[in-house]
Design a protein around this motif. Structure first.
Motif, mmCIF file in Angstrom:
data_model
loop_
_atom_site.group_PDB
_atom_site.id
_atom_site.type_symbol
_atom_site.label_atom_id
_atom_site.label_comp_id
_atom_site.label_asym_id
_atom_site.label_seq_id
_atom_site.Cartn_x
_atom_site.Cartn_y
_atom_site.Cartn_z
ATOM 1 N N SER A 98 0.812 -1.226 0.000
ATOM 2 C CA SER A 98 0.000 0.000 0.000
ATOM 3 C C SER A 98 0.842 1.271 0.000
ATOM 4 O O SER A 98 0.359 2.337 -0.392
ATOM 5 C CB SER A 98 -0.944 0.003 1.209
ATOM 6 O OG SER A 98 -0.204 -0.095 2.412
ATOM 7 N N ASN A 99 2.110 1.176 0.421
ATOM 8 C CA ASN A 99 2.984 2.362 0.440
ATOM 9 C C ASN A 99 4.135 2.257 -0.548
ATOM 10 O O ASN A 99 5.076 3.056 -0.498
ATOM 11 C CB ASN A 99 3.538 2.580 1.853
ATOM 12 C CG ASN A 99 2.447 2.921 2.847
ATOM 13 O OD1 ASN A 99 1.573 3.735 2.554
ATOM 14 N ND2 ASN A 99 2.495 2.305 4.024
ATOM 15 N N ASN A 100 4.061 1.276 -1.454
ATOM 16 C CA ASN A 100 5.117 1.079 -2.443
ATOM 17 C C ASN A 100 4.847 1.951 -3.664
ATOM 18 O O ASN A 100 3.831 1.791 -4.348
ATOM 19 C CB ASN A 100 5.176 -0.404 -2.838
ATOM 20 C CG ASN A 100 6.330 -0.712 -3.774
ATOM 21 O OD1 ASN A 100 6.346 -0.287 -4.917
ATOM 22 N ND2 ASN A 100 7.289 -1.492 -3.280
ATOM 23 N N ALA A 101 5.730 2.901 -3.950
ATOM 24 C CA ALA A 101 5.504 3.876 -5.017
ATOM 25 C C ALA A 101 5.387 3.218 -6.390
ATOM 26 O O ALA A 101 4.534 3.590 -7.200
ATOM 27 C CB ALA A 101 6.632 4.908 -5.025
ATOM 28 N N VAL A 102 6.243 2.231 -6.675
ATOM 29 C CA VAL A 102 6.207 1.556 -7.981
ATOM 30 C C VAL A 102 4.875 0.838 -8.161
ATOM 31 O O VAL A 102 4.239 0.912 -9.215
ATOM 32 C CB VAL A 102 7.379 0.554 -8.102
ATOM 33 C CG1 VAL A 102 7.260 -0.240 -9.407
ATOM 34 C CG2 VAL A 102 8.709 1.296 -8.045
ATOM 35 N N TRP A 103 4.439 0.158 -7.095
ATOM 36 C CA TRP A 103 3.163 -0.565 -7.161
ATOM 37 C C TRP A 103 1.993 0.402 -7.358
ATOM 38 O O TRP A 103 1.106 0.163 -8.165
ATOM 39 C CB TRP A 103 2.962 -1.386 -5.893
ATOM 40 C CG TRP A 103 1.558 -1.934 -5.787
ATOM 41 C CD1 TRP A 103 0.545 -1.443 -5.022
ATOM 42 C CD2 TRP A 103 1.022 -3.036 -6.506
ATOM 43 N NE1 TRP A 103 -0.586 -2.184 -5.198
ATOM 44 C CE2 TRP A 103 -0.333 -3.178 -6.111
ATOM 45 C CE3 TRP A 103 1.540 -3.935 -7.434
ATOM 46 C CZ2 TRP A 103 -1.151 -4.160 -6.624
ATOM 47 C CZ3 TRP A 103 0.718 -4.927 -7.933
ATOM 48 C CH2 TRP A 103 -0.610 -5.027 -7.539
ATOM 49 N N LEU A 104 1.989 1.505 -6.626
ATOM 50 C CA LEU A 104 0.903 2.473 -6.725
ATOM 51 C C LEU A 104 0.815 3.076 -8.124
ATOM 52 O O LEU A 104 -0.271 3.300 -8.654
ATOM 53 C CB LEU A 104 1.083 3.576 -5.676
ATOM 54 C CG LEU A 104 0.931 3.145 -4.213
ATOM 55 C CD1 LEU A 104 1.215 4.309 -3.283
ATOM 56 C CD2 LEU A 104 -0.470 2.588 -3.960
ATOM 57 N N ASN A 105 1.973 3.331 -8.750
ATOM 58 C CA ASN A 105 1.976 3.849 -10.123
ATOM 59 C C ASN A 105 1.432 2.816 -11.102
ATOM 60 O O ASN A 105 0.686 3.148 -12.029
ATOM 61 C CB ASN A 105 3.392 4.260 -10.535
ATOM 62 C CG ASN A 105 3.855 5.520 -9.831
ATOM 63 O OD1 ASN A 105 3.039 6.353 -9.439
ATOM 64 N ND2 ASN A 105 5.164 5.663 -9.654
ATOM 65 N N PHE A 106 1.808 1.549 -10.895
ATOM 66 C CA PHE A 106 1.312 0.474 -11.761
ATOM 67 C C PHE A 106 -0.198 0.323 -11.620
ATOM 68 O O PHE A 106 -0.922 0.209 -12.606
ATOM 69 C CB PHE A 106 2.009 -0.836 -11.391
ATOM 70 C CG PHE A 106 1.402 -2.053 -12.052
ATOM 71 C CD1 PHE A 106 1.575 -2.291 -13.408
ATOM 72 C CD2 PHE A 106 0.637 -2.954 -11.310
ATOM 73 C CE1 PHE A 106 0.998 -3.400 -14.015
ATOM 74 C CE2 PHE A 106 0.073 -4.064 -11.906
ATOM 75 C CZ PHE A 106 0.255 -4.293 -13.269
ATOM 76 N N ARG A 107 -0.684 0.345 -10.376
ATOM 77 C CA ARG A 107 -2.117 0.205 -10.149
ATOM 78 C C ARG A 107 -2.882 1.388 -10.739
ATOM 79 O O ARG A 107 -3.959 1.228 -11.316
ATOM 80 C CB ARG A 107 -2.412 0.088 -8.653
ATOM 81 C CG ARG A 107 -3.833 -0.354 -8.355
ATOM 82 C CD ARG A 107 -4.084 -0.494 -6.882
ATOM 83 N NE ARG A 107 -4.007 0.796 -6.203
ATOM 84 C CZ ARG A 107 -4.355 0.976 -4.948
ATOM 85 N NH1 ARG A 107 -4.747 -0.051 -4.207
ATOM 86 N NH2 ARG A 107 -4.278 2.159 -4.385
ATOM 87 N N SER A 108 -2.327 2.578 -10.610
ATOM 88 C CA SER A 108 -2.952 3.773 -11.176
ATOM 89 C C SER A 108 -3.051 3.653 -12.691
ATOM 90 O O SER A 108 -4.071 4.025 -13.289
ATOM 91 C CB SER A 108 -2.146 5.014 -10.795
ATOM 92 O OG SER A 108 -2.704 6.162 -11.377
ATOM 93 N N LEU A 109 -2.010 3.122 -13.329
ATOM 94 C CA LEU A 109 -2.034 2.921 -14.775
ATOM 95 C C LEU A 109 -3.130 1.943 -15.172
ATOM 96 O O LEU A 109 -3.854 2.163 -16.156
ATOM 97 C CB LEU A 109 -0.669 2.411 -15.254
ATOM 98 C CG LEU A 109 -0.565 2.039 -16.743
ATOM 99 C CD1 LEU A 109 -0.805 3.278 -17.605
ATOM 100 C CD2 LEU A 109 0.802 1.431 -17.046
ATOM 101 N N CYS A 110 -3.290 0.879 -14.399
ATOM 102 C CA CYS A 110 -4.338 -0.108 -14.672
ATOM 103 C C CYS A 110 -5.724 0.532 -14.606
ATOM 104 O O CYS A 110 -6.594 0.271 -15.444
ATOM 105 C CB CYS A 110 -4.245 -1.277 -13.690
ATOM 106 S SG CYS A 110 -2.779 -2.316 -13.900
ATOM 107 N N PHE A 111 -5.949 1.380 -13.605
ATOM 108 C CA PHE A 111 -7.241 2.049 -13.466
ATOM 109 C C PHE A 111 -7.487 3.008 -14.633
ATOM 110 O O PHE A 111 -8.613 3.163 -15.094
ATOM 111 C CB PHE A 111 -7.315 2.798 -12.139
ATOM 112 C CG PHE A 111 -7.668 1.930 -10.972
ATOM 113 C CD1 PHE A 111 -8.877 1.258 -10.929
ATOM 114 C CD2 PHE A 111 -6.794 1.773 -9.919
ATOM 115 C CE1 PHE A 111 -9.207 0.438 -9.850
ATOM 116 C CE2 PHE A 111 -7.112 0.965 -8.833
ATOM 117 C CZ PHE A 111 -8.323 0.299 -8.806
ATOM 118 N N LYS A 112 -6.433 3.661 -15.093
ATOM 119 C CA LYS A 112 -6.581 4.581 -16.226
ATOM 120 C C LYS A 112 -6.961 3.819 -17.497
ATOM 121 O O LYS A 112 -7.778 4.284 -18.294
ATOM 122 C CB LYS A 112 -5.281 5.356 -16.442
ATOM 123 C CG LYS A 112 -5.027 6.414 -15.377
ATOM 124 C CD LYS A 112 -3.702 7.129 -15.610
ATOM 125 C CE LYS A 112 -3.456 8.178 -14.520
ATOM 126 N NZ LYS A 112 -2.141 8.857 -14.704
#
Length: 469
Positions: free
Chosen positions: A174-188
């Motif tokens: 939940s606090n991993n920047a790389v993971w959060l960017n990847f998840r954000s890309l998936c939502f986009k």
């Protein structure tokens, strides 16, 4: 559930979850995360389409696979109390299994109007008004479903979203920047497909069938759905309404009104929102809405018209309109023509504190009887005064001219009036902000204590010790 586990309770979670591509068989999948035992129906025959409408109402009141799996879980876990949070993807017949077949104490959160309304929100898509019909509703419901929004809903993408959440939880990302960017890309990517590839409504009849008989049966099923669900709601030990307005609405349909009581909900991430202290120098008022442009019933058209009208009246340089969350494509196409509109796209609840920091006033433009309005609570938690329609549960915590303004008529003219009032009298933003700061005392610990008190009340009624499912 995590808080219950920390307190030493035994908790089980039963739900209808993922739908896998190329696999038609329904089966029960048992898995565990952070000591929470989950029983998930994979490939449930019931397709939950939200306010897009229930095209197979018969399955939502009786469905064999879900009933079989639920009985299996009941037999294995032997719960002492059951809390129904919602019945998305599940038939209401599980209430009969709980009460008639097993006599288990049960409470249900009235998180929406789904058991009363096949389109979830008691909002008539045909007339664009809130539905108050209590009699013969089958034909009206059928028209509403056909007129309802045809959202892009992909079982594959819905399941992928659940998978991403599962991975994040299992590996504590939940606090991993790389993971959060990847998840954000998936939502986009998902949002892009949703906005540009809307699916056509499913057919409600089989090829070669008699359309008149199919339509008649469909209408009868819709009528039967509400009748049966009202009977089943009356069996539940206690019904937990999220607001006074929800209690009032349900009590117009139910005979057992003494079972309905109010508990305002709360979300744990709100504790992480730090209220801001407004300064006296506000050069340009920044209005913000959270998912307010997602649909007409959420107030998207109303708010869009307000922005466009204010700009035509010469207010363009005096305010900004910021949108966080999803936005319907036709609203986005029109609003991007306005220089003072800003679309920030998808957001995570954990980032709300920083995203709301530059803002001054929140707007909750819902025109349907929203059961509570979490977004209003989030905005107030940041210290932002709120303008909201006098609909649904927001009136439980928004006090007119104290921490915001209520649009009593829910009209475009009055919404514009209150927006102008903040633009022309910015000292009122500061005053309402001060009122919010001195009155805010909500936190998740208090809410959890209230939930556990309700469990104790239900258990006391049945005089049993309890575990929880």
């Amino acid at each position: 559930m995590n808080e219950q586990l920390k307190s030493g309770h035994q908790v089980f979670y039963f739900c209808a979850g993922r739908k896998l591509p190329m696999i038609k068989k329904s089966f029960l999948y048992s898995w565990k995360t952070k000591n929470l035992q989950i029983y998930e129906i994979i490939n449930s025959p019931i397709s939950h389409r939200g306010d897009s409408g229930t095209l197979h109402p018969g399955l939502t009141i009786k469905e064999g696979f879900s009933e079989k799996f639920f009985k299996k879980v009941i037999s294995k876990t032997r719960p002492d109390i059951i809390h129904i949070h919602e019945l998305a993807g599940l038939p209401s017949s599980i209430i009969d299994i709980i009460k008639d077949q097993n006599d288990i104490p049960c409470l249900m959160t009235l998180a929406d109007y789904f058991l009363l309304c096949p389109c979830l929100k008691l909002f008539d898509h045909f007339t664009k008004k809130n539905c108050t019909i209590q009699g013969q509703i089958g034909f009206v419901c059928s028209k509403c479903i056909l007129a309802g929004p045809d959202y892009f809903r992909s079982d594959v993408f819905e399941s992928a979203s659940l998978l991403l959440t599962d991975i994040e939880t299992r590996f504590d990302l939940s606090n991993n920047a790389v993971w959060l960017n990847f998840r954000s890309l998936c939502f986009k990517i998902y949002a892009y497909l949703r906005d540009r590839q809307p699916t056509k409504k499913q057919q409600t009849r089989l090829p070669g069938s008699d359309k008149r008989q199919e339509d008649k049966k469909f209408i009868e099923n819709l009528q039967q759905r509400r009748t049966i669900n009202i009977e089943r709601l009356s069996k539940i030990t206690r019904l937990v309404a999220r607001s006074q307005r929800v209690k009032q609405i349900y009590e117009t349909y139910l005979d057992v009104t003494e079972k309905v009581f109010v508990l305002n909900p709360y979300l744990k991430h709100i504790d992480k929102i730090i209220p801001k202290h407004m300064g006296t120098l506000i050069h340009k008022v920044k209005f913000v809405t959270l998912n307010g442009f997602i649909s007409r019933q959420k107030g998207g058209k109303l708010l869009m018209d307000a922005v466009v009208t204010l700009n035509k009246q010469g207010y363009t340089d005096l305010f900004e309109m910021h949108s966080l969350g999803q936005i319907r494509q036709k609203y986005k196409d029109r609003l991007t023509l306005e220089s003072n509109f800003f679309d920030h796209g998808h957001y995570d609840a954990e980032t709300l504190n920083s995203l709301l920091e530059p803002m001054h006033v929140g707007i909750v433009p819902s025109v349907w009887e929203e059961v509570f309005g979490y977004v209003g609570l989030e905005l107030l938690a940041k210290g932002l005064p709120v303008i909201a329609n006098n609909k649904g549960g927001i009136t439980d915590y928004l006090i007119h001219n104290v921490n915001g303004y209520l649009n009593v008529t829910c009209s475009l003219q009055e919404l514009i009036h209150w927006m102008k009032n903040y633009i022309n009298n910015r000292h009122e933003i500061v005053q309402h902000n001060k009122n919010i700061l001195v009155s805010s005392n909500l936190n998740y610990a208090n809410h959890y204590s209230q939930i556990m008190n309700i469990y104790s009340m239900v258990i006391k009624d049945s005089r049993k010790p309890y575990d929880i499912i």
